[in-house]
Scaffold this motif. Structure first.
Motif, PDB file in Angstrom:
ATOM      1  N   SER A 261     -13.436  23.290 -18.465  1.00  0.00           N
ATOM      2  CA  SER A 261     -13.604  21.458 -18.553  1.00  0.00           C
ATOM      3  C   SER A 261     -13.138  21.200 -19.951  1.00  0.00           C
ATOM      4  CB  SER A 261     -14.750  21.010 -18.205  1.00  0.00           C
ATOM      5  OG  SER A 261     -14.822  20.959 -17.129  1.00  0.00           O
ATOM      6  N   LYS A 262     -12.234  20.350 -20.243  1.00  0.00           N
ATOM      7  CA  LYS A 262     -12.402  20.419 -21.959  1.00  0.00           C
ATOM      8  C   LYS A 262     -11.664  18.890 -21.995  1.00  0.00           C
ATOM      9  CE  LYS A 262      -9.566  20.536 -25.408  1.00  0.00           C
ATOM     10  NZ  LYS A 262      -9.764  19.984 -26.230  1.00  0.00           N
ATOM     11  N   THR A 263     -11.700  18.179 -22.781  1.00  0.00           N
ATOM     12  CA  THR A 263     -11.939  16.615 -22.989  1.00  0.00           C
ATOM     13  C   THR A 263     -10.879  16.794 -23.967  1.00  0.00           C
ATOM     14  OG1 THR A 263     -14.462  15.775 -23.309  1.00  0.00           O
ATOM     15  CG2 THR A 263     -13.182  14.149 -24.116  1.00  0.00           C
ATOM     16  N   ILE A 264      -9.758  15.708 -23.618  1.00  0.00           N
ATOM     17  CA  ILE A 264      -8.363  15.541 -24.288  1.00  0.00           C
ATOM     18  C   ILE A 264      -8.711  14.313 -25.145  1.00  0.00           C
ATOM     19  CG2 ILE A 264      -6.083  14.503 -23.861  1.00  0.00           C
ATOM     20  CD1 ILE A 264      -7.343  17.154 -21.718  1.00  0.00           C
ATOM     21  N   THR A 265      -8.529  14.532 -26.600  1.00  0.00           N
ATOM     22  CA  THR A 265      -8.930  13.821 -27.507  1.00  0.00           C
ATOM     23  C   THR A 265      -7.908  13.034 -28.295  1.00  0.00           C
ATOM     24  OG1 THR A 265      -9.380  16.095 -29.297  1.00  0.00           O
ATOM     25  CG2 THR A 265     -11.325  15.446 -27.991  1.00  0.00           C
ATOM     26  N   GLU A 266      -7.468  12.374 -29.052  1.00  0.00           N
ATOM     27  CA  GLU A 266      -6.879  11.877 -29.747  1.00  0.00           C
ATOM     28  C   GLU A 266      -6.450  13.070 -30.771  1.00  0.00           C
ATOM     29  OE1 GLU A 266      -5.452   8.523 -30.443  1.00  0.00           O
ATOM     30  OE2 GLU A 266      -7.063   6.836 -28.786  1.00  0.00           O
ATOM     31  N   ALA A 267      -7.412  13.756 -31.248  1.00  0.00           N
ATOM     32  CA  ALA A 267      -6.947  14.647 -32.262  1.00  0.00           C
ATOM     33  C   ALA A 267      -5.910  15.923 -32.082  1.00  0.00           C
ATOM     34  CB  ALA A 267      -7.989  15.251 -32.801  1.00  0.00           C
TER      35      ALA A 267
ATOM     36  N   THR B  50     -12.351  13.453 -19.613  1.00  0.00           N
ATOM     37  CA  THR B  50     -13.155  14.604 -19.176  1.00  0.00           C
ATOM     38  C   THR B  50     -11.869  15.497 -18.336  1.00  0.00           C
ATOM     39  OG1 THR B  50     -14.904  14.929 -20.611  1.00  0.00           O
ATOM     40  CG2 THR B  50     -14.515  16.821 -19.095  1.00  0.00           C
ATOM     41  N   VAL B  51     -10.730  17.000 -18.822  1.00  0.00           N
ATOM     42  CA  VAL B  51      -9.851  17.748 -17.764  1.00  0.00           C
ATOM     43  C   VAL B  51     -10.611  19.029 -16.992  1.00  0.00           C
ATOM     44  CG1 VAL B  51      -7.835  18.148 -16.835  1.00  0.00           C
ATOM     45  CG2 VAL B  51      -8.234  16.171 -18.191  1.00  0.00           C
TER      46      VAL B  51
ATOM     47  N   GLY C 189      -0.103  22.466 -21.356  1.00  0.00           N
ATOM     48  CA  GLY C 189       0.086  23.890 -21.883  1.00  0.00           C
ATOM     49  C   GLY C 189      -1.545  24.676 -22.410  1.00  0.00           C
ATOM     50  N   ILE C 190      -2.408  23.116 -22.074  1.00  0.00           N
ATOM     51  CA  ILE C 190      -4.390  23.849 -22.531  1.00  0.00           C
ATOM     52  C   ILE C 190      -3.931  24.646 -20.786  1.00  0.00           C
ATOM     53  CG2 ILE C 190      -6.679  22.788 -21.537  1.00  0.00           C
ATOM     54  CD1 ILE C 190      -5.333  20.703 -23.601  1.00  0.00           C
TER      55      ILE C 190
END
Length: 144
Positions: free
Chosen positions: A19-25, A97-98, A64-65
């Motif tokens: 899992s990964k939270t996709i952030t503005e950064a 969060t994906v 890409g992730i």
């Protein structure tokens, strides 16, 4: 440093979930690196008038992730991607969060290829990405 796995160490059915939270950064770095200044990604006023109602993370960033998880977490870094297909099945908003579920669907030792498939879902369980890929592995040293 690098996760080195040979093709014969992998099996059909091997899988990983990350899992990964996709952030503005994340979005800002992707946009700066690629020049993908699509207004749905960078302009809140424009995005508010779309069917999404707000800015979206670039789909290729999410893809890409996904490919990074495939190599870094599942098959190792020796395989080189020779085919990737992505289906963008839902929107990803900054802050989502994906969870990427990725598995090996085929292995051909003779041709040195591994096929992977993936499904990514947001925190609400909605699928946002489907993918499949083929990776080619190098010959072992001393073989032709």
């Amino acid at each position: 440093m690098y996760d080195i796995r040979q093709i014969d160490e992998l099996s059909v059915g091997d899988r990983v979930s990350v899992s990964k939270t996709i952030t503005e950064a994340d979005g800002a770095m992707y946009i700066a690196a690629t020049g993908d200044f699509g207004p749905v990604h960078v302009d809140q006023d424009y995005a508010a008038g779309t069917r999404f109602g707000e800015r979206l993370a670039p789909g290729i960033l999410v893809a890409g992730i996904c490919t990074s998880v495939l190599t870094a977490e599942l098959v190792g870094t020796l395989g080189v991607s020779i085919r990737d297909s992505f289906w963008f099945t839902g929107a990803v908003r900054y802050g989502d969060t994906v969870t990427f579920d990725i598995w090996i669907s085929a292995r051909d030792v003779e041709n040195r290829t591994v096929d992977g498939q993936a499904s990514a879902r947001n925190e609400d369980g909605i699928e946002v990405l489907r993918a499949d890929a083929t990776l080619k592995f190098p010959r072992k040293k001393g073989t032709s």
